[in-house]
Design a protein around this motif. Sequence first.
Motif, PDB file in Angstrom:
ATOM      1  N   LEU A 237       0.951  -1.382   0.068  1.00 18.46           N
ATOM      2  CA  LEU A 237       0.012  -0.023  -0.010  1.00 18.46           C
ATOM      3  C   LEU A 237       0.793   1.229  -0.125  1.00 18.46           C
ATOM      4  CD1 LEU A 237      -2.116  -1.249   3.149  1.00 18.46           C
ATOM      5  CD2 LEU A 237      -3.002  -1.056   0.670  1.00 18.46           C
ATOM      6  N   ARG A 238       0.257   2.297  -0.552  1.00 21.69           N
ATOM      7  CA  ARG A 238       1.149   3.652  -0.623  1.00 21.69           C
ATOM      8  C   ARG A 238       0.082   4.616  -0.345  1.00 21.69           C
ATOM      9  NH1 ARG A 238       3.093   4.018  -5.794  1.00 21.69           N
ATOM     10  NH2 ARG A 238       1.178   5.411  -6.465  1.00 21.69           N
ATOM     11  N   ASP A 239       0.324   5.712   0.317  1.00 22.30           N
ATOM     12  CA  ASP A 239      -0.283   6.986   0.593  1.00 22.30           C
ATOM     13  C   ASP A 239       0.134   8.020  -0.124  1.00 22.30           C
ATOM     14  OD1 ASP A 239       1.332   8.187   2.502  1.00 22.30           O
ATOM     15  OD2 ASP A 239       0.072   7.382   4.158  1.00 22.30           O
ATOM     16  N   ASN A 240      -0.519   9.055  -0.137  1.00 23.20           N
ATOM     17  CA  ASN A 240      -0.289  10.221  -1.058  1.00 23.20           C
ATOM     18  C   ASN A 240       0.886  10.886  -0.257  1.00 23.20           C
ATOM     19  OD1 ASN A 240      -1.773  11.148   1.085  1.00 23.20           O
ATOM     20  ND2 ASN A 240      -2.329  13.194  -0.213  1.00 23.20           N
ATOM     21  N   ASN A 241       1.323  10.577   1.019  1.00 24.63           N
ATOM     22  CA  ASN A 241       2.462  11.196   1.628  1.00 24.63           C
ATOM     23  C   ASN A 241       3.964  10.328   1.520  1.00 24.63           C
ATOM     24  OD1 ASN A 241       0.636  13.244   2.497  1.00 24.63           O
ATOM     25  ND2 ASN A 241       1.465  13.109   4.466  1.00 24.63           N
ATOM     26  N   GLY A 242       3.718   9.391   0.734  1.00 23.02           N
ATOM     27  CA  GLY A 242       4.721   8.472   0.329  1.00 23.02           C
ATOM     28  C   GLY A 242       5.087   7.330   1.485  1.00 23.02           C
ATOM     29  N   ASN A 243       3.882   7.111   2.403  1.00 29.42           N
ATOM     30  CA  ASN A 243       4.354   6.009   3.217  1.00 29.42           C
ATOM     31  C   ASN A 243       3.948   4.791   2.594  1.00 29.42           C
ATOM     32  OD1 ASN A 243       4.799   7.733   5.747  1.00 29.42           O
ATOM     33  ND2 ASN A 243       2.550   8.224   5.443  1.00 29.42           N
ATOM     34  N   THR A 244       4.671   3.669   2.748  1.00 33.81           N
ATOM     35  CA  THR A 244       4.345   2.584   2.186  1.00 33.81           C
ATOM     36  C   THR A 244       4.215   1.343   3.458  1.00 33.81           C
ATOM     37  OG1 THR A 244       6.839   1.926   2.011  1.00 33.81           O
ATOM     38  CG2 THR A 244       5.617   2.880   0.037  1.00 33.81           C
ATOM     39  N   PHE A 245       3.135   0.564   3.104  1.00 33.00           N
ATOM     40  CA  PHE A 245       2.713  -0.375   4.008  1.00 33.00           C
ATOM     41  C   PHE A 245       2.724  -1.890   3.474  1.00 33.00           C
ATOM     42  CE2 PHE A 245       0.416   3.748   4.848  1.00 33.00           C
ATOM     43  CZ  PHE A 245       1.005   3.992   5.866  1.00 33.00           C
ATOM     44  N   ASP A 246       3.350  -2.889   4.131  1.00 27.39           N
ATOM     45  CA  ASP A 246       3.441  -4.125   3.479  1.00 27.39           C
ATOM     46  C   ASP A 246       2.618  -5.137   4.464  1.00 27.39           C
ATOM     47  OD1 ASP A 246       4.693  -3.640   1.033  1.00 27.39           O
ATOM     48  OD2 ASP A 246       6.262  -2.709   2.349  1.00 27.39           O
ATOM     49  N   ALA A 247       1.826  -6.086   3.818  1.00 24.65           N
ATOM     50  CA  ALA A 247       1.316  -7.219   4.646  1.00 24.65           C
ATOM     51  C   ALA A 247       1.364  -8.619   3.798  1.00 24.65           C
ATOM     52  CB  ALA A 247      -0.258  -6.887   4.921  1.00 24.65           C
ATOM     53  N   ALA A 248       1.434  -9.436   4.481  1.00 26.90           N
ATOM     54  CA  ALA A 248       1.696 -11.024   3.991  1.00 26.90           C
ATOM     55  C   ALA A 248       0.468 -11.857   4.301  1.00 26.90           C
ATOM     56  CB  ALA A 248       2.824 -11.398   4.201  1.00 26.90           C
TER      57      ALA A 248
END
Lengths: 250, 308
Positions: A237-248
């Motif tokens: 996932l990526r938000d408009n502030n550039g944060n990325t999040f990952d899940a498995a």
Amino acid sequence: MGRVPLLLAMLLCAPAFAVDPGPDPVPSVMWEFYRQQWLMDAPYQFDARVRVIAPPFAEDARQVPLQVDARALPGTVQRILVWAELNPLPKIVDFQPGPQVLPWLAVRIRIEQATALRAAVLTDDGIWHVGSTLIDAAGGGCTAPSVVRSEAGWEERLGQVLGARFPREDFSRLRLEVSHPMDNGLVGGVPEFYIEHAELRDAQGQVLATLELFPAVSENPNLSFDLRRAEALRLSLRDNNGNTFDAAID
Amino acid sequence: MRALLLVMLVVSLPSQADLEYRLAPRQVAPDTYVFEGSTENFSRANGGNIVNTGFIVTEAGVVVIDTGPSLRYGRAMRQAIGLVTDKPVVQVLLTHHHPDHALGSQAFADVPIAALSATRELLGEEGDALAENLYRLVGDWMRGTQVRLPDQALEPGVRVFGSHSLRLMAFSGHSGADLAILDERTGVLFAGDLLFYQRALTTPHSPGLAVWRKQLEQLQATPWQVLVAGHGPVARDAKPFVQMLDYLGWLDGLLRESAQAGLEMNEVIATPIPPRFAAISLTRYELIRSVSHLYPQYEQAVMARVDR
């Protein structure tokens, strides 16, 4: 000019694959505007095989359950574009399911007032199939103050993902909930801050589906997908502030 | 011109007369009367008269239980009470903060209005929004209606009015703060919206269905003779309790099993309602609302952290 040449001229000018859109099943003042913006001059038809399912009224206009089901369409679905016509920010999602993902999606959304909900589904023959429904609402779902931001410690939970998969007879349901305020910029003093991109991949990194999200998606986005196989998955996932999040999900 | 005026007069007269609640008190026990509302939803036709309110004529004056959905309703209550007794209204008790029960309080501005302290807080926080929504749903019946907060905080226990000892019980299952009132002299239990009968229960402020079920069982164990539910007909047997517990159990099970099966909200909303609940009004409508209120808790219970 005689009648026959006129008819011929009309036939020649029309695109070879022109289709009759048929009657719009819902009353609408915005259809033509958004059609021109997003479908442009591509051929389309109002199509009951695209089911857009929502309750008849919004009990909570900040969290309205919406399901789009295009499984009944023949051919391959390339893209599903969903919007709420009378929202100040109408776009909800732009979903591109690959061959391993069914053309089906559930998401919770915000609505600002009673509105038509649309899902335009592009099949590989270049035709958009448009499903529609209406929802009633007391309104205010897009401009209500954030619930997430009123909860202590929400910043620490940002990007946390809850998930589970559920077996079905011939596919596998994936359900996800992501902690994120999804600020749409319409609440005073709070700029836009929302997840704008999600990707589902298999264990080898092959992209199975992509989903663009827009701020009409509710805070703490709740998403469901149906996949043909119950294989191990990666979600990014990526938000408009550039944060990325990952899940498995195994 | 005169003909036009006449036409306008004739056209406008019935609409004025239509906004009459025509409340008729029904005696359900010695000294005890109920204004029984319909089991419909709020509408411009019924003005929100979908609720049960009541009053007890004691030697010390009249005790009113809930004030209805609007100023107009509260005034109609007072007028109807005046046809039954000359005694003054000396006390208003509000069972909970929901608008159909508490927005007639302006008509009792000269009387002490008592409620649980949490009810006062909830009405203060949400009353204006709840009233606004009722204006939207029932329209002109609401004219002039504003939130009037209770001026007395109730503690659980017994309060005596003349020969009537009222046992006040504090619960939370329906709205977060629910008062039930048992008249120990007559055995009439004013259960507020802890109890619905022949009308689907509503859940917008419920702390959870398990809590509610447990509290209903406690309420059922009190020595009641007559049951006045917040909505639905007055009963002299346990049928309202049996129906409520059955329905709550079904709803709780449906939400749990749906979450375990991975259903999304629209799939839960489309679930068939069991035929045994066919006599209950508004089941589908309230299922749509309850799924919105409660399903997220059930969903989260079956999901696990998967972020890396």
